[in-house]
Every structure is written in C-alpha cells, then in structure tokens.
Design a protein around this motif. Structure first.
Motif, PDB file in Angstrom:
ATOM      1  N   HIS A 137       0.841  -1.207   0.000  1.00  0.00           N
ATOM      2  CA  HIS A 137       0.000   0.000   0.000  1.00  0.00           C
ATOM      3  C   HIS A 137       0.878   1.260   0.000  1.00  0.00           C
ATOM      4  O   HIS A 137       1.772   1.391   0.848  1.00  0.00           O
ATOM      5  CB  HIS A 137      -0.928   0.006   1.217  1.00  0.00           C
ATOM      6  CG  HIS A 137      -2.025   1.016   1.085  1.00  0.00           C
ATOM      7  ND1 HIS A 137      -1.813   2.358   1.300  1.00  0.00           N
ATOM      8  CD2 HIS A 137      -3.317   0.889   0.730  1.00  0.00           C
ATOM      9  CE1 HIS A 137      -2.950   3.016   1.087  1.00  0.00           C
ATOM     10  NE2 HIS A 137      -3.873   2.143   0.745  1.00  0.00           N
ATOM     11  N   ALA A 140       0.048   3.348   3.512  1.00  0.00           N
ATOM     12  CA  ALA A 140      -0.034   2.657   4.807  1.00  0.00           C
ATOM     13  C   ALA A 140       1.070   1.629   5.020  1.00  0.00           C
ATOM     14  O   ALA A 140       1.247   1.139   6.136  1.00  0.00           O
ATOM     15  CB  ALA A 140      -1.399   1.966   4.929  1.00  0.00           C
ATOM     16  N   GLU A 141       1.817   1.271   3.955  1.00  0.00           N
ATOM     17  CA  GLU A 141       2.839   0.223   4.116  1.00  0.00           C
ATOM     18  C   GLU A 141       4.197   0.623   3.507  1.00  0.00           C
ATOM     19  O   GLU A 141       5.208   0.614   4.194  1.00  0.00           O
ATOM     20  CB  GLU A 141       2.344  -1.081   3.458  1.00  0.00           C
ATOM     21  CG  GLU A 141       1.143  -1.678   4.159  1.00  0.00           C
ATOM     22  CD  GLU A 141       0.614  -2.947   3.499  1.00  0.00           C
ATOM     23  OE1 GLU A 141       0.069  -3.801   4.209  1.00  0.00           O
ATOM     24  OE2 GLU A 141       0.727  -3.100   2.267  1.00  0.00           O
ATOM     25  N   THR A 257      -8.152  -7.929   0.757  1.00  0.00           N
ATOM     26  CA  THR A 257      -7.698  -6.576   1.086  1.00  0.00           C
ATOM     27  C   THR A 257      -6.195  -6.453   0.822  1.00  0.00           C
ATOM     28  O   THR A 257      -5.453  -7.432   0.956  1.00  0.00           O
ATOM     29  CB  THR A 257      -7.946  -6.224   2.570  1.00  0.00           C
ATOM     30  OG1 THR A 257      -7.211  -7.140   3.374  1.00  0.00           O
ATOM     31  CG2 THR A 257      -9.417  -6.291   2.909  1.00  0.00           C
ATOM     32  N   THR A 259      -3.979  -4.640   2.560  1.00  0.00           N
ATOM     33  CA  THR A 259      -3.164  -4.730   3.775  1.00  0.00           C
ATOM     34  C   THR A 259      -3.612  -5.941   4.601  1.00  0.00           C
ATOM     35  O   THR A 259      -4.804  -6.233   4.685  1.00  0.00           O
ATOM     36  CB  THR A 259      -3.279  -3.464   4.649  1.00  0.00           C
ATOM     37  OG1 THR A 259      -4.627  -3.357   5.111  1.00  0.00           O
ATOM     38  CG2 THR A 259      -2.898  -2.209   3.894  1.00  0.00           C
ATOM     39  N   GLN A 261      -3.525  -6.166   7.771  1.00  0.00           N
ATOM     40  CA  GLN A 261      -4.192  -5.775   9.030  1.00  0.00           C
ATOM     41  C   GLN A 261      -5.694  -5.620   8.888  1.00  0.00           C
ATOM     42  O   GLN A 261      -6.417  -5.633   9.872  1.00  0.00           O
ATOM     43  CB  GLN A 261      -3.583  -4.480   9.589  1.00  0.00           C
ATOM     44  CG  GLN A 261      -3.972  -3.211   8.869  1.00  0.00           C
ATOM     45  CD  GLN A 261      -2.764  -2.436   8.383  1.00  0.00           C
ATOM     46  OE1 GLN A 261      -1.697  -3.001   8.180  1.00  0.00           O
ATOM     47  NE2 GLN A 261      -2.900  -1.134   8.201  1.00  0.00           N
ATOM     48  N   GLU A 262      -6.177  -5.443   7.645  1.00  0.00           N
ATOM     49  CA  GLU A 262      -7.612  -5.254   7.470  1.00  0.00           C
ATOM     50  C   GLU A 262      -8.352  -6.571   7.251  1.00  0.00           C
ATOM     51  O   GLU A 262      -9.559  -6.568   7.074  1.00  0.00           O
ATOM     52  CB  GLU A 262      -7.875  -4.289   6.311  1.00  0.00           C
ATOM     53  CG  GLU A 262      -7.512  -2.869   6.704  1.00  0.00           C
ATOM     54  CD  GLU A 262      -8.245  -1.835   5.883  1.00  0.00           C
ATOM     55  OE1 GLU A 262      -9.134  -1.172   6.414  1.00  0.00           O
ATOM     56  OE2 GLU A 262      -7.908  -1.716   4.697  1.00  0.00           O
ATOM     57  N   ARG A 263      -7.605  -7.682   7.275  1.00  0.00           N
ATOM     58  CA  ARG A 263      -8.283  -8.982   7.154  1.00  0.00           C
ATOM     59  C   ARG A 263      -8.736  -9.405   8.542  1.00  0.00           C
ATOM     60  O   ARG A 263      -7.986  -9.269   9.515  1.00  0.00           O
ATOM     61  CB  ARG A 263      -7.340 -10.027   6.548  1.00  0.00           C
ATOM     62  CG  ARG A 263      -6.914  -9.591   5.154  1.00  0.00           C
ATOM     63  CD  ARG A 263      -5.996 -10.575   4.466  1.00  0.00           C
ATOM     64  NE  ARG A 263      -5.416  -9.915   3.293  1.00  0.00           N
ATOM     65  CZ  ARG A 263      -4.420 -10.388   2.574  1.00  0.00           C
ATOM     66  NH1 ARG A 263      -3.879 -11.548   2.874  1.00  0.00           N
ATOM     67  NH2 ARG A 263      -3.962  -9.717   1.539  1.00  0.00           N
TER      68      ARG A 263
ATOM     69  N   TYR B  20      -8.553   1.593   7.977  1.00  0.00           N
ATOM     70  CA  TYR B  20      -7.305   2.296   7.689  1.00  0.00           C
ATOM     71  C   TYR B  20      -6.453   1.339   6.888  1.00  0.00           C
ATOM     72  O   TYR B  20      -6.207   0.238   7.365  1.00  0.00           O
ATOM     73  CB  TYR B  20      -6.535   2.739   8.936  1.00  0.00           C
ATOM     74  CG  TYR B  20      -5.235   3.401   8.526  1.00  0.00           C
ATOM     75  CD1 TYR B  20      -5.230   4.668   7.964  1.00  0.00           C
ATOM     76  CD2 TYR B  20      -4.030   2.698   8.623  1.00  0.00           C
ATOM     77  CE1 TYR B  20      -4.053   5.234   7.515  1.00  0.00           C
ATOM     78  CE2 TYR B  20      -2.846   3.271   8.176  1.00  0.00           C
ATOM     79  CZ  TYR B  20      -2.859   4.538   7.624  1.00  0.00           C
ATOM     80  OH  TYR B  20      -1.690   5.101   7.171  1.00  0.00           O
ATOM     81  N   VAL B  67       2.659  -4.375  13.092  1.00  0.00           N
ATOM     82  CA  VAL B  67       1.296  -3.854  12.989  1.00  0.00           C
ATOM     83  C   VAL B  67       0.720  -3.837  14.392  1.00  0.00           C
ATOM     84  O   VAL B  67       0.859  -4.826  15.138  1.00  0.00           O
ATOM     85  CB  VAL B  67       0.430  -4.750  12.066  1.00  0.00           C
ATOM     86  CG1 VAL B  67      -1.011  -4.272  12.069  1.00  0.00           C
ATOM     87  CG2 VAL B  67       0.985  -4.756  10.648  1.00  0.00           C
ATOM     88  N   MET B  77       0.394  -0.047  10.440  1.00  0.00           N
ATOM     89  CA  MET B  77       1.783  -0.492  10.421  1.00  0.00           C
ATOM     90  C   MET B  77       2.685   0.624  10.917  1.00  0.00           C
ATOM     91  O   MET B  77       2.383   1.809  10.715  1.00  0.00           O
ATOM     92  CB  MET B  77       2.165  -0.859   8.981  1.00  0.00           C
ATOM     93  CG  MET B  77       3.593  -1.353   8.814  1.00  0.00           C
ATOM     94  SD  MET B  77       3.916  -1.842   7.097  1.00  0.00           S
ATOM     95  CE  MET B  77       3.112  -3.433   7.081  1.00  0.00           C
TER      96      MET B  77
END
Lengths: 401, 118
Positions: A137, A140-141, A257, A259, A261-263, B20, B67, B77
């Motif tokens: 991303h 975000a990444e 997704t 990222t 983290q959104e899973r 996010y 994260v 992250m």
C-alpha cells in the motif's frame, strides 16, 4: 463456452541471465512453446496465432521498456496477431493465461500464445527489493520500508503462534524443494541444502541468517531472470494433434484486502481458498483428485499455508504433512516437484506460466523418472499475487487421445 | 515537540466498521459515508518482523516493523524502536509517536513509530 487446452509448452532456464535482454528471454520461451505445438501438429491443422498475451511486472521500472507485447509480436513476426501486456504483480503469469483461456473459450480466438518473463537481476538486490515492495500500500505500508519477505515474516509469526508451525516445518519445505531443484535443468538454484549447515549446527546462522524474522535466508525464493510460454487452442482442435492435450479443466481467481491488518483473520488466505474452490468446482474435481501441484512458495510458509487453504490438508496440518514426507515425490500429494519458486526461481512475470509448463510436462508424462509423478492425470497450480490479495488457481487435466 | 499522529482512519457511518487505509466503499456493508477518526491512546502489537534485506532508500542495517491496534481499534503499520525482536512479544503494549521513518530527496518522511511500554 468452449473447452480450452494447452498444446505447447516451453521454458528457458531460470537464473541470472546477463547475456539476454528481457525481449530475448520472452522470444526464446515463446519459440520453444510454438515449436512444441508445431511438433504435435503433424496434420497441419493449427491456425495462425490470433493473440499474444505477455505477463510482465517490471519492464517499465527495471528495463524502462513498455508495450512489451507489441514488441514481442514484431520480434516473432506474429503480426497481425492482437497483443497485450498483462501486469498483475507476481500473479501476472496466471492472469495472462486467464486472458488467453477466456478469449478461446468465448470463441473469439482460436489459437493464443501466452508468454511470461522478467529480468530482475540487472539491478542491485536493494533496487529489486524496492521494485517488488511497490505492490504494497503506497501510504499505509510502502513508506515504512516493508518488503514482501517482511510481510511474509509477520504472517509466519502469526501462523506459528496460531497453528504451531515450527522452523522444522519450514525447513522441510526448503530441503525438499532445493533437492528437487537439483534435478530440474530449468531451476535457478541447483544446490541441495545440508540440514546441519543451515539448521542444526551452532554456526548455521552464518549460512542461513535471519532475513525477515522469523524467516531465514533459505525460507525465501531467489530473485531470478527467466521466461516461460504456453500455446492454447480449443480442445476440439487439440484432439487432432499428436501429443495428449492438457485441458484447462478449472480456473478460479479471487482478491482480498491489500493490507494484512484489514483482514479479519490475517492468517486466513481467503483468496487462495476461493480461487481453488472455484477451480475445483469448474473442473468437477476435489483436492483428493489432484496428483501433482505447483504452489506459489515464494516463502516456505506459503507452501504450507496454501497446501491447507486449497484443501490438501486441514489448517495446522500442512507443516506436519511436509515434515512427514506427504508432499514429496511419491507422497500423498507431491507439491513443487519442479523445486517451486524456492529452487526454480521467481522471475515474477514468468512464474504463473512456468507453473503451468511444469504441470503440462507432468501430465504428458514427459519428465525423467526422478521428477515424474507416475500416472499423473490431474494437476493444480496456485499463483499468489501481492501478499495474497490477488490469487489465481488452475486445475489441469490430461486428455487421453 | 511531540508531533501529532497524522493518520486518519474512517468509521463507516452505516455499520461502524473502522478502516485504515481509506476505502471508497465500506469493506463490510459497502456504505460510502465515513466519519473521520484519529488513532487514540496506546496500542498493542499484533505482529512484527525484523527485515535485514532492505529496499532502496534505507541506509541502515535492519528495520523492525510491526502492525499494532490502537485503543480505539484503528490498526496500522509502523516501525518499532527496539534493537532486536527479542525485546518484542505479540500482544505487548506499545506507545505510538510520529517521527521520521525515512529520508527522501534529502527530506524527512514522517510516519508511525511504536515503542514498547515498560
């Protein structure tokens, strides 16, 4: 929809190919696949190539070359064939095959050439790592310095904690795939690993340092140059050729997704499960019907996780199955007999096509005995894009003449 | 002076799902209206790694990245301010800050950093 078959398959050895340009690699692989199809065409029934789909992820960034498919048809004198370059990250290869499949299934084209290739070794490792990381991303990444091995490291930590995967399980994949790589003349890494040297010895950390904790160097595939190609036509036409056609019996694709983290559950590779389920449903087969599989083992953890998500083993059992030898040649379900990405290498645009080439060779029973799954009739491929956010699966089936 | 964490998360006005980064449609209900929110409080670490093969643009030996989930459930992250992963454990509490994470064209790029709370 028409049934579609693979009638030609070709690959050039993967590795560091300083002597070849990207275009040369694509052309060499394409000619091998075209020659393979032509050898089978003893009755001269094959029509000209209608379209060429080229899978490539980095030509624009690494070689400063765009419109690669247009250039390839020119080089191969395939005009006026239609031509497109397909970019879908590390799943570009399977995406290009999908486009060929759909074009023939629809009846619009009769004969399609699919070529995948990548030239990654002409830049430094630093640059190549950054190039691959551009699929993360952008806000975000990517700015944090995350890499694909880093994503895999974070995934592995969760998988270890939730499912009891151990470094010993990961090691079983490295040892198996690199051993198989020594038998594959197309493999980038033709070097068997010594367990003591990379795992047991107190000095193993020198040979096998941490690269993306908890993953070590030999948990990662190499960065490679290489190309692979296939020729597709309708099954009806393929039945008139001398070699046994390999039917694309099932295909599935799914996204997730971007990222992790959104899973809801970051260890759940939903796109792998859905893509495989769709492919099995279309083929009217189950995981138990598959005799050989090429799974996208860019990192050892992925072979374990994918073997569970496609349905070969229950969740948490893939690592144990690998350690018990169930995924070796001669085991319950041989996985990555080619050596996989781990040993064959991972020129990102080529990988999805190379997986199909290896399964075609398996289903035609053309490989030497030390690599051939005896009597293989059905095969599975999984090409994993991003970090599991775009996945394609194919079920291939040998058609007896 | 401590900088404000310049991340904006988005709470779906229809179902409450927190996003996010930004999505144009909610991941759960496909709603298109969101309430902006800032990550609040400390966070706990969900996963992490130490990367030793760094991409172009990072002139250092390694990076530790993870994260974390904030107290108001925003997940993001960030780089982690420790010398080794041996100092980390999933689930541990970490304190966020907004600091330089890399240099591009001679300028600092700011982003999230986490530091374990004793």
């Amino acid at each position: 929809m028409r049934d579609v078959a693979i009638i030609g398959a070709g690959m050039i050895p993967f590795g560091r190919r300083d002597e070849d340009t990207l275009m040369e690699m694509l052309a060499y692989a394409a000619l091998k696949a075209l020659d393979d199809a032509a050898q089978s065409d003893t009755g001269h029934v094959l029509p000209p190539i209608d379209a060429v789909y080229v899978a490539n992820m980095g030509g624009g960034m690494l070689q400063r070359q765009t419109a690669i498919a247009s250039s390839l048809v020119d080089r191969l004198s395939l005009m006026p064939a239609a031509a497109e370059t397909i970019e879908n990250g590390p799943a570009s290869g399977a995406s290009a095959v999908k486009n060929g499949l759909l074009a023939i299934a629809s009846g619009y084209y009769d004969c399609v050439l699919v070529v995948g290739g990548e030239k990654m070794r002409e830049v430094t490792g630093w640059r190549a790592t950054d190039f691959v990381a551009t699929m993360t991303h952008p806000q975000a990444e990517y700015p944090y310095g995350i890499t694909l091995p880093g994503m895999a490291g974070m995934f592995t930590r969760l998988y270890m904690e939730q499912y009891g995967v151990t470094r010993e399980h990961l090691l079983a994949i490295s040892l198996k795939n690199q051993e198989m790589g020594t038998l594959n003349p197309y493999a980038h890494v033709e070097m068997a690993l010594d367990r003591d040297g990379i795992f047991d010895s107190p000095h193993s950390i020198v040979n096998n340092p941490v690269t993306a904790d908890p993953l070590h160097l030999y948990d990662l595939c190499p960065v490679s140059d290489g190309a692979a190609a296939i020729v597709l036509c309708s099954l009806e036409l393929a039945k008139k050729l001398s070699k046994p056609p390999v039917l694309i019996a099932g295909f599935g694709q799914a996204t997730d997704t971007q990222t992790l983290q959104e899973r809801e559950d970051p260890t759940d590779l939903k796109a792998v499960t859905i893509a495989a389920q769709k492919a099995f449903a279309m083929a009217n087969l189950t995981p138990a019907d598959i005799h050989v599989a090429e799974l996208h083992d860019a990192f050892t953890i992925l072979e374990i996780a994918e073997s569970e998500h496609v349905g070969f083993f229950p969740k948490g059992e893939g690592g144990k199955a690998a350690l018990a030898g169930k995924t070796r040649l001669g085991g319950q379900i041989p996985i990555n007999v080619s050596g996989g990405l781990k040993a064959r290498g991972h020129p990102v645009g080529a990988t999805g096509v190379a997986q199909l080439v290896d399964i075609v060779w398996q289903l035609r029973h053309e490989l030497p005995a030390n690599r051939q799954v005896q009597g293989a009739k059905n095969g599975l491929t999984v090409n994993f894009g991003g970090f599991g956010n775009n996945v394609l699966a194919f079920v291939l089936k040998r058609v007896e003449q | 002076m401590k900088k404000e964490i310049a991340i904006t998360a988005y709470k779906c006005k229809q179902c409450g799902k927190i996003h996010y980064p930004y999505h144009d449609r909610c991941l759960v209900c496909k709603g298109r209206e969101f309430e902006k929110m800032k990550p609040e409080g400390d966070a706990h670490l969900l996963t992490y790694t130490a990367i030793f093969n760094l991409p172009w643009g990072f002139d250092q030996r390694f990076l530790i990245i993870g994260v974390a989930e904030f107290e108001n459930h925003v997940k993001a992250m960030g780089q982690i301010k420790v010398d080794s992963v041996d100092q980390l454990k999933t689930g541990m509490k970490v304190r966020p800050s907004w600091e330089p994470i890399r240099v591009q064209y001679g300028e600092n790029v700011y982003g999230l950093k986490f530091e374990p709370i004793e």
